[in-house]
Design a protein around this motif. Structure first.
Motif, PDB file in Angstrom:
ATOM      1  N   LEU A 293      27.323 -80.097  20.423  1.00 41.22           N
ATOM      2  CA  LEU A 293      26.117 -79.916  19.955  1.00 41.22           C
ATOM      3  C   LEU A 293      26.020 -78.633  20.227  1.00 41.22           C
ATOM      4  O   LEU A 293      26.682 -77.753  19.977  1.00 41.22           O
ATOM      5  CB  LEU A 293      25.301 -80.330  21.543  1.00 41.22           C
ATOM      6  CG  LEU A 293      26.392 -81.143  22.426  1.00 41.22           C
ATOM      7  CD1 LEU A 293      26.068 -81.684  23.954  1.00 41.22           C
ATOM      8  CD2 LEU A 293      25.838 -83.272  21.501  1.00 41.22           C
ATOM      9  N   GLU A 294      24.528 -78.417  20.058  1.00 44.24           N
ATOM     10  CA  GLU A 294      23.918 -76.976  19.465  1.00 44.24           C
ATOM     11  C   GLU A 294      22.872 -76.779  20.082  1.00 44.24           C
ATOM     12  O   GLU A 294      21.911 -78.118  20.002  1.00 44.24           O
ATOM     13  CB  GLU A 294      24.127 -76.498  17.423  1.00 44.24           C
ATOM     14  CG  GLU A 294      23.182 -75.276  17.142  1.00 44.24           C
ATOM     15  CD  GLU A 294      23.418 -74.705  15.923  1.00 44.24           C
ATOM     16  OE1 GLU A 294      23.972 -73.854  15.598  1.00 44.24           O
ATOM     17  OE2 GLU A 294      23.283 -75.589  15.228  1.00 44.24           O
ATOM     18  N   ASP A 295      22.724 -75.895  20.431  1.00 48.71           N
ATOM     19  CA  ASP A 295      21.473 -75.653  20.841  1.00 48.71           C
ATOM     20  C   ASP A 295      20.552 -74.058  21.253  1.00 48.71           C
ATOM     21  O   ASP A 295      21.080 -73.007  22.155  1.00 48.71           O
ATOM     22  CB  ASP A 295      21.548 -76.085  22.222  1.00 48.71           C
ATOM     23  CG  ASP A 295      20.237 -75.637  23.176  1.00 48.71           C
ATOM     24  OD1 ASP A 295      19.031 -75.260  22.486  1.00 48.71           O
ATOM     25  OD2 ASP A 295      19.701 -76.440  24.648  1.00 48.71           O
ATOM     26  N   PRO A 296      20.050 -73.837  20.401  1.00 50.42           N
ATOM     27  CA  PRO A 296      19.809 -72.421  20.477  1.00 50.42           C
ATOM     28  C   PRO A 296      18.555 -72.089  21.379  1.00 50.42           C
ATOM     29  O   PRO A 296      18.121 -70.916  21.825  1.00 50.42           O
ATOM     30  CB  PRO A 296      18.983 -72.550  18.729  1.00 50.42           C
ATOM     31  CG  PRO A 296      18.916 -73.038  18.065  1.00 50.42           C
ATOM     32  CD  PRO A 296      19.246 -74.349  19.306  1.00 50.42           C
ATOM     33  N   PHE A 297      18.229 -72.663  22.519  1.00 51.03           N
ATOM     34  CA  PHE A 297      17.027 -72.214  22.911  1.00 51.03           C
ATOM     35  C   PHE A 297      17.589 -72.539  24.561  1.00 51.03           C
ATOM     36  O   PHE A 297      16.855 -72.971  25.716  1.00 51.03           O
ATOM     37  CB  PHE A 297      16.114 -73.838  22.945  1.00 51.03           C
ATOM     38  CG  PHE A 297      15.454 -73.498  21.524  1.00 51.03           C
ATOM     39  CD1 PHE A 297      15.084 -72.738  20.989  1.00 51.03           C
ATOM     40  CD2 PHE A 297      15.654 -74.523  21.051  1.00 51.03           C
ATOM     41  CE1 PHE A 297      14.799 -72.641  19.324  1.00 51.03           C
ATOM     42  CE2 PHE A 297      14.757 -75.079  19.701  1.00 51.03           C
ATOM     43  CZ  PHE A 297      14.493 -74.213  18.649  1.00 51.03           C
ATOM     44  N   ILE A 298      19.247 -72.501  24.897  1.00 48.70           N
ATOM     45  CA  ILE A 298      19.311 -71.806  25.654  1.00 48.70           C
ATOM     46  C   ILE A 298      18.492 -70.590  26.393  1.00 48.70           C
ATOM     47  O   ILE A 298      18.699 -69.504  25.692  1.00 48.70           O
ATOM     48  CB  ILE A 298      20.844 -71.712  25.859  1.00 48.70           C
ATOM     49  CG1 ILE A 298      21.001 -73.270  25.847  1.00 48.70           C
ATOM     50  CG2 ILE A 298      21.663 -71.750  27.574  1.00 48.70           C
ATOM     51  CD1 ILE A 298      23.070 -73.729  25.247  1.00 48.70           C
ATOM     52  N   ILE A 299      18.398 -70.515  27.358  1.00 47.41           N
ATOM     53  CA  ILE A 299      17.460 -69.381  28.056  1.00 47.41           C
ATOM     54  C   ILE A 299      18.922 -68.261  28.637  1.00 47.41           C
ATOM     55  O   ILE A 299      19.670 -69.012  29.616  1.00 47.41           O
ATOM     56  CB  ILE A 299      16.175 -69.561  29.039  1.00 47.41           C
ATOM     57  CG1 ILE A 299      15.326 -70.874  29.537  1.00 47.41           C
ATOM     58  CG2 ILE A 299      16.213 -68.717  30.130  1.00 47.41           C
ATOM     59  CD1 ILE A 299      14.578 -70.609  28.468  1.00 47.41           C
ATOM     60  N   GLY A 300      18.446 -67.234  27.971  1.00 47.49           N
ATOM     61  CA  GLY A 300      19.507 -66.100  28.419  1.00 47.49           C
ATOM     62  C   GLY A 300      21.256 -66.197  27.538  1.00 47.49           C
ATOM     63  O   GLY A 300      21.705 -65.738  27.738  1.00 47.49           O
ATOM     64  N   GLY A 301      20.789 -67.637  27.540  1.00 56.07           N
ATOM     65  CA  GLY A 301      22.983 -67.556  26.159  1.00 56.07           C
ATOM     66  C   GLY A 301      23.237 -66.770  24.811  1.00 56.07           C
ATOM     67  O   GLY A 301      21.449 -66.386  24.008  1.00 56.07           O
ATOM     68  N   LYS A 302      24.073 -67.083  25.163  1.00 63.03           N
ATOM     69  CA  LYS A 302      24.014 -65.231  24.226  1.00 63.03           C
ATOM     70  C   LYS A 302      24.048 -65.815  22.620  1.00 63.03           C
ATOM     71  O   LYS A 302      24.197 -64.690  21.881  1.00 63.03           O
ATOM     72  CB  LYS A 302      25.885 -65.332  24.360  1.00 63.03           C
ATOM     73  CG  LYS A 302      26.150 -64.716  25.703  1.00 63.03           C
ATOM     74  CD  LYS A 302      27.871 -64.282  25.811  1.00 63.03           C
ATOM     75  CE  LYS A 302      27.505 -64.176  27.919  1.00 63.03           C
ATOM     76  NZ  LYS A 302      29.424 -64.165  27.999  1.00 63.03           N
ATOM     77  N   GLY A 303      24.010 -67.186  22.042  1.00 61.84           N
ATOM     78  CA  GLY A 303      23.757 -67.489  20.707  1.00 61.84           C
ATOM     79  C   GLY A 303      22.453 -68.137  21.130  1.00 61.84           C
ATOM     80  O   GLY A 303      22.263 -68.754  19.698  1.00 61.84           O
ATOM     81  N   SER A 304      21.701 -68.149  22.213  1.00 57.70           N
ATOM     82  CA  SER A 304      20.402 -68.402  21.336  1.00 57.70           C
ATOM     83  C   SER A 304      19.609 -67.366  20.751  1.00 57.70           C
ATOM     84  O   SER A 304      19.156 -66.187  20.166  1.00 57.70           O
ATOM     85  CB  SER A 304      19.852 -68.002  22.743  1.00 57.70           C
ATOM     86  OG  SER A 304      20.462 -69.077  23.756  1.00 57.70           O
TER      87      SER A 304
END
Length: 455
Positions: A293-304
């Motif tokens: 899974l790919e999720d660009p919208f994770i709050i505070g994520g390093k790959g967001s």
């Protein structure tokens, strides 16, 4: 140009100043006759402190700034950059990009993203947490981390040092296909590398904590203690004979396997045909129980990120669905080369998670060792032995020999080898011990069979 508006904490330049800078560059490009143009202004700053054996070693402060300009003359592209923000320097940089474009060969797929793909909204993903730490405070943290490692056991005899890093940056980008956006981000870390043993039986290991918000970092005492325990566990390592056996990758190393999959499914490798997964869309490359899974919208994520490096909208999606490739990682350029549409991955992937539909809550590391049975548990890899054209994989390794589901003894000076195509299809289980390494999250991964070369 004057920076009149208030800058964010720790920065010299404001968002408003960067917007003016970029707009000046785009206006000058149009004045010169550019068909299209894009520009990005950015600034970064940080502090890095290292200590070793109770003494301060280095204190480094970094501060950099840049304006990058891309100019298109039809399907000819030119790019130039400067660290001088004066109007004269901006105009000279745009002129340089324009001149490069004039003498560059036409590329039928060159150009800005299609307007339909451009991001029109920007979510706040909570990526910026400045850390107002002084060099003295950073040194105290690093020393506490190293001291905790050295205090675990008398057999911790030395140290390669400990370090603290506090980094932050911000940017604003715009282009003539309607994109305008930017944001600030931060990343902070704490690490230590203790050495156990003496003479011919010396082993090193390390551990670290890395977060966008310094308040989320692990305690220095916990980082130091765990790093020391890892080093101690490797004492009295043996060599083993060459054989074929199942291999369990510790979760931080399993993130590397996910990175190899990402590389093989990236547009640049696919259109150049330098990937063993060319034309794999819709085809099974992993077992049916595996999803990515790919999720660009994770709050505070390093790959967001609210958009990719081209200002293209991003989306949460399945890259692998029940073992089948559901999507590639494409920029505008690589998508056009492949006759496809951008996936919003200019600049790379965003927050990838590899998971198994078979994983249960109790599948911790002990349970994964039980599933391994008799085989190799790998905790360190060395070298860059991955051929993405063929999928051939060969890395130096160290870890533990496991018998009947229990660690028997540490091993070193071995090589593990296989082919990524077979390794991916041979994933039997993924642990519930999920670990986020950079922007990739995965538990320990059990592969049914690899060649282990030793004595």
């Amino acid at each position: 140009m004057q920076n009149d508006s208030k800058a964010l904490p720790g920065f010299s330049y404001s968002r408003a100043f960067f917007e003016e800078l970029v707009d000046t560059a785009l206006a000058h490009a149009k004045k010169l006759g550019a068909t299209d143009a894009g520009a990005e202004a950015s600034e970064g700053s940080g502090l890095s402190v290292s200590v070793r054996k109770g003494e301060l070693e280095t204190v480094e402060r970094n501060r950099d700034k840049s304006l990058g300009v891309t100019v298109y003359l039809g399907q000819r592209r030119g790019n130039a950059s400067t660290s001088d923000f004066s109007r004269a320097a901006i105009e000279q940089t745009v002129q340089a990009a324009y001149d490069i474009a004039r003498f560059t060969a036409e590329d039928p797929v060159a150009g800005l993203p299609d307007e339909a793909d451009v991001a029109t909204e920007q979510r706040d993903l909570d990526l910026f947490h400045p850390w107002p730490i002084t060099s003295e405070q950073a040194a105290e943290l690093a020393l506490a981390c190293e001291h905790a490692a050295l205090a675990v056991d008398k057999r911790i005899t030395n140290s390669e040092g400990a370090g603290v890093s506090a980094q932050q940056s911000h940017f604003f980008s715009a282009h003539t296909h309607g994109f305008r956006g930017g944001y600030a981000s931060s990343r902070h870390s704490l690490s230590v590398a203790p050495i156990a043993g003496k003479g011919n039986d010396m082993q090193r290991d390390y551990w670290y904590s890395s977060e966008r918000n310094a308040r989320d970092l692990a305690a220095p005492e916990a980082v130091g203690r765990y790093a020391a325990e890892r080093a101690l566990s490797r004492l009295k390592s043996r060599k083993i004979g060459t054989r074929q056996c199942p291999v369990l990758f510790e979760s931080p190393l399993a993130a590397g396997l996910l990175g190899s999959l990402t590389q093989a499914l990236s547009g640049g490798a696919l259109y150049r045909k330098t990937s063993f997964l060319v034309d794999s869309l819709g085809k099974p490359v992993l077992p049916k129980h595996i999803d990515v899974l790919e999720d660009p919208f994770i709050i505070g994520g390093k790959g967001s990120s609210p958009f990719d490096e081209e200002g293209v909208r991003v989306q949460a999606r399945k890259v692998v669905d029940a073992g089948r490739v559901a999507g590639y990682f494409l920029s505008t350029y690589s998508a056009r080369k492949l006759g496809m549409r951008t996936t919003g991955n200019a600049g790379g992937s965003h927050n990838l998670t590899l998971r198994s539909r078979l994983t249960r809550a109790g599948d911790d590391l002990d349970e994964m060792l039980r599933k391994l049975g008799t085989g190799l548990f790998v905790i360190e890899l060395m070298g860059q032995g991955v051929n993405y054209v063929t999928g051939d994989y060969s890395r130096g390794a160290s870890g533990f020999w496991v018998e009947n589901g229990r660690i028997a003894y540490p091993v070193q000076e071995i090589t593990i080898a296989g082919n990524l195509r077979d390794m991916f299809k041979g994933i039997q289980a993924v642990g519930a011990d999920a670990y986020t390494y950079g922007s990739k999250t995965v538990g320990s991964v059990l592969i049914d069979r690899m060649t282990v070369a030793g004595n």
